[in-house]
Design a protein around this motif. Sequence first.
Motif, PDB file in Angstrom:
ATOM      1  N   VAL A 288       0.844  -1.194   0.000  1.00  0.00           N
ATOM      2  CA  VAL A 288       0.000   0.000   0.000  1.00  0.00           C
ATOM      3  C   VAL A 288       0.883   1.249   0.000  1.00  0.00           C
ATOM      4  N   GLU A 289       0.496   2.213  -0.813  1.00  0.00           N
ATOM      5  CA  GLU A 289       1.168   3.504  -0.860  1.00  0.00           C
ATOM      6  C   GLU A 289       0.397   4.466   0.039  1.00  0.00           C
ATOM      7  N   LEU A 290       1.046   4.927   1.119  1.00  0.00           N
ATOM      8  CA  LEU A 290       0.342   5.757   2.098  1.00  0.00           C
ATOM      9  C   LEU A 290      -0.213   7.034   1.476  1.00  0.00           C
ATOM     10  N   ALA A 291       0.514   7.611   0.550  1.00  0.00           N
ATOM     11  CA  ALA A 291       0.036   8.847  -0.083  1.00  0.00           C
ATOM     12  C   ALA A 291      -1.244   8.610  -0.869  1.00  0.00           C
ATOM     13  N   GLU A 292      -1.370   7.435  -1.508  1.00  0.00           N
ATOM     14  CA  GLU A 292      -2.583   7.139  -2.271  1.00  0.00           C
ATOM     15  C   GLU A 292      -3.756   6.869  -1.331  1.00  0.00           C
ATOM     16  N   VAL A 293      -3.494   6.230  -0.197  1.00  0.00           N
ATOM     17  CA  VAL A 293      -4.570   6.036   0.789  1.00  0.00           C
ATOM     18  C   VAL A 293      -5.066   7.390   1.280  1.00  0.00           C
ATOM     19  N   ARG A 294      -4.124   8.309   1.511  1.00  0.00           N
ATOM     20  CA  ARG A 294      -4.519   9.663   1.937  1.00  0.00           C
ATOM     21  C   ARG A 294      -5.390  10.323   0.874  1.00  0.00           C
ATOM     22  N   ARG A 295      -5.004  10.185  -0.399  1.00  0.00           N
ATOM     23  CA  ARG A 295      -5.804  10.793  -1.469  1.00  0.00           C
ATOM     24  C   ARG A 295      -7.211  10.206  -1.508  1.00  0.00           C
ATOM     25  N   VAL A 296      -7.325   8.898  -1.320  1.00  0.00           N
ATOM     26  CA  VAL A 296      -8.645   8.265  -1.302  1.00  0.00           C
ATOM     27  C   VAL A 296      -9.482   8.818  -0.154  1.00  0.00           C
ATOM     28  N   LEU A 297      -8.891   8.926   1.026  1.00  0.00           N
ATOM     29  CA  LEU A 297      -9.619   9.419   2.191  1.00  0.00           C
ATOM     30  C   LEU A 297     -10.052  10.873   2.001  1.00  0.00           C
ATOM     31  N   ALA A 298      -9.165  11.690   1.438  1.00  0.00           N
ATOM     32  CA  ALA A 298      -9.512  13.087   1.196  1.00  0.00           C
ATOM     33  C   ALA A 298     -10.592  13.214   0.135  1.00  0.00           C
ATOM     34  N   GLU A 299     -10.505  12.403  -0.898  1.00  0.00           N
ATOM     35  CA  GLU A 299     -11.516  12.437  -1.965  1.00  0.00           C
ATOM     36  C   GLU A 299     -12.868  11.960  -1.455  1.00  0.00           C
ATOM     37  N   ALA A 300     -12.862  10.973  -0.574  1.00  0.00           N
ATOM     38  CA  ALA A 300     -14.117  10.434  -0.053  1.00  0.00           C
ATOM     39  C   ALA A 300     -14.850  11.448   0.819  1.00  0.00           C
ATOM     40  N   THR A 301     -14.098  12.287   1.515  1.00  0.00           N
ATOM     41  CA  THR A 301     -14.718  13.207   2.489  1.00  0.00           C
ATOM     42  C   THR A 301     -14.726  14.655   2.034  1.00  0.00           C
ATOM     43  N   GLY A 302     -13.848  14.996   1.113  1.00  0.00           N
ATOM     44  CA  GLY A 302     -13.705  16.390   0.724  1.00  0.00           C
ATOM     45  C   GLY A 302     -12.991  17.206   1.771  1.00  0.00           C
ATOM     46  N   GLY A 303     -12.368  16.553   2.752  1.00  0.00           N
ATOM     47  CA  GLY A 303     -11.689  17.257   3.831  1.00  0.00           C
ATOM     48  C   GLY A 303     -10.211  16.958   3.874  1.00  0.00           C
ATOM     49  N   GLN A 304      -9.498  17.656   4.745  1.00  0.00           N
ATOM     50  CA  GLN A 304      -8.074  17.401   4.941  1.00  0.00           C
ATOM     51  C   GLN A 304      -7.898  16.062   5.644  1.00  0.00           C
ATOM     52  N   ALA A 305      -6.859  15.349   5.259  1.00  0.00           N
ATOM     53  CA  ALA A 305      -6.706  13.996   5.773  1.00  0.00           C
ATOM     54  C   ALA A 305      -5.240  13.622   5.851  1.00  0.00           C
ATOM     55  N   ALA A 306      -4.965  12.609   6.645  1.00  0.00           N
ATOM     56  CA  ALA A 306      -3.631  12.023   6.747  1.00  0.00           C
ATOM     57  C   ALA A 306      -3.786  10.560   7.140  1.00  0.00           C
ATOM     58  N   VAL A 307      -2.802   9.748   6.779  1.00  0.00           N
ATOM     59  CA  VAL A 307      -2.848   8.324   7.083  1.00  0.00           C
ATOM     60  C   VAL A 307      -1.506   7.913   7.678  1.00  0.00           C
ATOM     61  N   PHE A 308      -1.558   7.156   8.768  1.00  0.00           N
ATOM     62  CA  PHE A 308      -0.354   6.707   9.454  1.00  0.00           C
ATOM     63  C   PHE A 308      -0.484   5.222   9.760  1.00  0.00           C
ATOM     64  N   GLY A 309       0.668   4.574   9.961  1.00  0.00           N
ATOM     65  CA  GLY A 309       0.646   3.191  10.417  1.00  0.00           C
ATOM     66  C   GLY A 309       1.393   2.265   9.503  1.00  0.00           C
ATOM     67  N   SER A 310       1.598   1.055  10.030  1.00  0.00           N
ATOM     68  CA  SER A 310       2.230  -0.002   9.249  1.00  0.00           C
ATOM     69  C   SER A 310       1.424  -1.289   9.380  1.00  0.00           C
ATOM     70  N   ASP A 311       1.284  -1.824  10.596  1.00  0.00           N
ATOM     71  CA  ASP A 311       0.455  -3.014  10.784  1.00  0.00           C
ATOM     72  C   ASP A 311      -1.020  -2.701  10.578  1.00  0.00           C
ATOM     73  N   GLU A 312      -1.430  -1.507  10.991  1.00  0.00           N
ATOM     74  CA  GLU A 312      -2.799  -1.043  10.775  1.00  0.00           C
ATOM     75  C   GLU A 312      -2.753   0.396  10.302  1.00  0.00           C
ATOM     76  N   LEU A 313      -3.554   0.711   9.282  1.00  0.00           N
ATOM     77  CA  LEU A 313      -3.623   2.074   8.779  1.00  0.00           C
ATOM     78  C   LEU A 313      -4.685   2.855   9.536  1.00  0.00           C
ATOM     79  N   VAL A 314      -4.292   3.995  10.075  1.00  0.00           N
ATOM     80  CA  VAL A 314      -5.220   4.861  10.792  1.00  0.00           C
ATOM     81  C   VAL A 314      -5.366   6.147   9.995  1.00  0.00           C
ATOM     82  N   GLY A 315      -6.597   6.462   9.628  1.00  0.00           N
ATOM     83  CA  GLY A 315      -6.864   7.661   8.856  1.00  0.00           C
ATOM     84  C   GLY A 315      -7.425   8.764   9.729  1.00  0.00           C
ATOM     85  N   TYR A 316      -6.764   9.918   9.729  1.00  0.00           N
ATOM     86  CA  TYR A 316      -7.256  11.107  10.423  1.00  0.00           C
ATOM     87  C   TYR A 316      -7.863  12.027   9.374  1.00  0.00           C
ATOM     88  N   VAL A 317      -9.045  12.550   9.657  1.00  0.00           N
ATOM     89  CA  VAL A 317      -9.731  13.331   8.636  1.00  0.00           C
ATOM     90  C   VAL A 317     -10.665  14.351   9.276  1.00  0.00           C
TER      91      VAL A 317
END
Length: 550
Positions: A464-493
């Motif tokens: 998984v590319e973390l930057a692409e996960v962030r783009r998906v999360l931002a596109e889904a919500t229309g808001g600012q977002a960030a994604v962190f983690g390795s074993d589990e991805l946590v999305g802040y939005v």
Amino acid sequence: MGQLRVDFTGARGGEGPVTLGQGNVLEWIGAQRQERSDILCRFVPVPVGVTAADIGEVLAVLIARHEALRTTIVPGERARQVVTAVGSLTVELTELDGPDVEPLLRESLAGQPFDYAEDLPVRVAVATRDGVPHLVALALSHLATDFASISLVAAQLAAMMADPALRVVGPTAHQPLDQAALEATEPARRRAGAAVRFWENQLRRMPQCVFSVPAAGEEGCREGYLSSPAAGLALPAIVARTGVSHSTVLLAAAATLLAVRTGNARGALVSICGNRFRPGMADYVGTIAQDALVPFELGESTVDAVIRGVQVATMNAYRYSQFEARRLWPVMDRVATERGTRFQRDCVFNDVGAHGEVRVIDPTPPTAVALAAQQSSFSWLPATSYPVAFYFTVISAGSDVRLALYADTRYLPPADIEGFLRGVEALLVASAAREVPVAEVPAITGIVPVDRGDGWVCVDSCWVELAEVRRVLAEATGGQAAVFGSDELVGYVVADEKPQAIHEKCVALLPGRYTAMAPGRYVVCAAAPDDLDDLDAWRSMPVLAEGTGR
């Protein structure tokens, strides 16, 4: 230019439910009525002395003999197949100049989709020179035939043109109406249900795609073609040593190089299963081929071990390659929601040369195999389009192995398409002489792992590319977002929705996005920090909602 009217009379007409194969084709052509594989074409040379009237007689026998060629489909929630007993077909007689008439005939016959509710699923043209027939062009709807079926039809057409004694309908064979009735029996329904469960089990554990890699080229697609006498000479030695089929060796070779190239030690290929191994189906004319999901694992031993592992996987997968597509899609959706991944069907294998191919049996000395590698030739095929990243086709696996590789050039640029095909050849040539350690594959083939660089993690067996996960999360919500983690991805939005609604939108955005997955947990914040890459700063923001969204 003229026309030939072909009148036909079959043994019966009738109506019934569609078969699993027909239903599967209806699913993928329902929204997009024309893809390259929606119409199958074959070209059959006309023997000397055969007239247009002879061809009409042969076609009348073919259509009478095979109900699939006189079947229309009534679409709907409960689609039906309708077989007409009596009818006619208009054949175009076309006088063409030039040595290569196949592209022109293909365009004229396959340029427009069939209206499967109204049209007979067969179109025929006869090319003439100076008014004398010299080539019959067939175009059949995939709802009527698959690759094996059209090969059977073309072979019967050729045989009847050559021998008038064969121009008889013959005894009634197994037809699509019979197949639908068979599939409605309780044992068959249980097998179809088991197939869906097999797919679900695989979908829950395998990577969502193989080409979860950085883009390496420009957007586009190309299809390369390799003719390799060396591979043809190499295959018998490998088959003799491993005890598997030619097709399995080629599938395993492709899987091995895919694993090396993408850095995915585990993955899955969709192999188009002809389902002809089932009793009474060898000469069936109808669409019965369906996807088989074949997992593979590279391991750290030898290529022979990979081949044997692929053999076990394919035998298991082919047992579960007849299913009702409409029952599989909800399962795929459910697994996608629960895992936060989407099966991309990015890599496909298809052995279209397995039907009637004469195989080389006697192994050849390794030195002769290596010398034959100098005789291989590469070329490009006409433009095509598949909704996949990688489509590996075995055209022939006889004395001259002929392979085609279609690829999305973002992931395999043109030079790499040729390199991959030549890598398969090199691996086969090396494996003809000895058991090749997996560690030596890059040096032998020139296929080396892609460099993912920073910002990539492997989560739930998926790169998984973390930057692409962030783009998906931002596109889904229309808001600012960030994604962190390795074993589990946590999305802040920053959003005004609950995690469940956000997760549904993220999953809906995954098709075609090979390097993304939905976060495993969502933290909905009232505001975003100044530095979106600062995890501690996100943690200091007021939290409005939190959860997995599952």
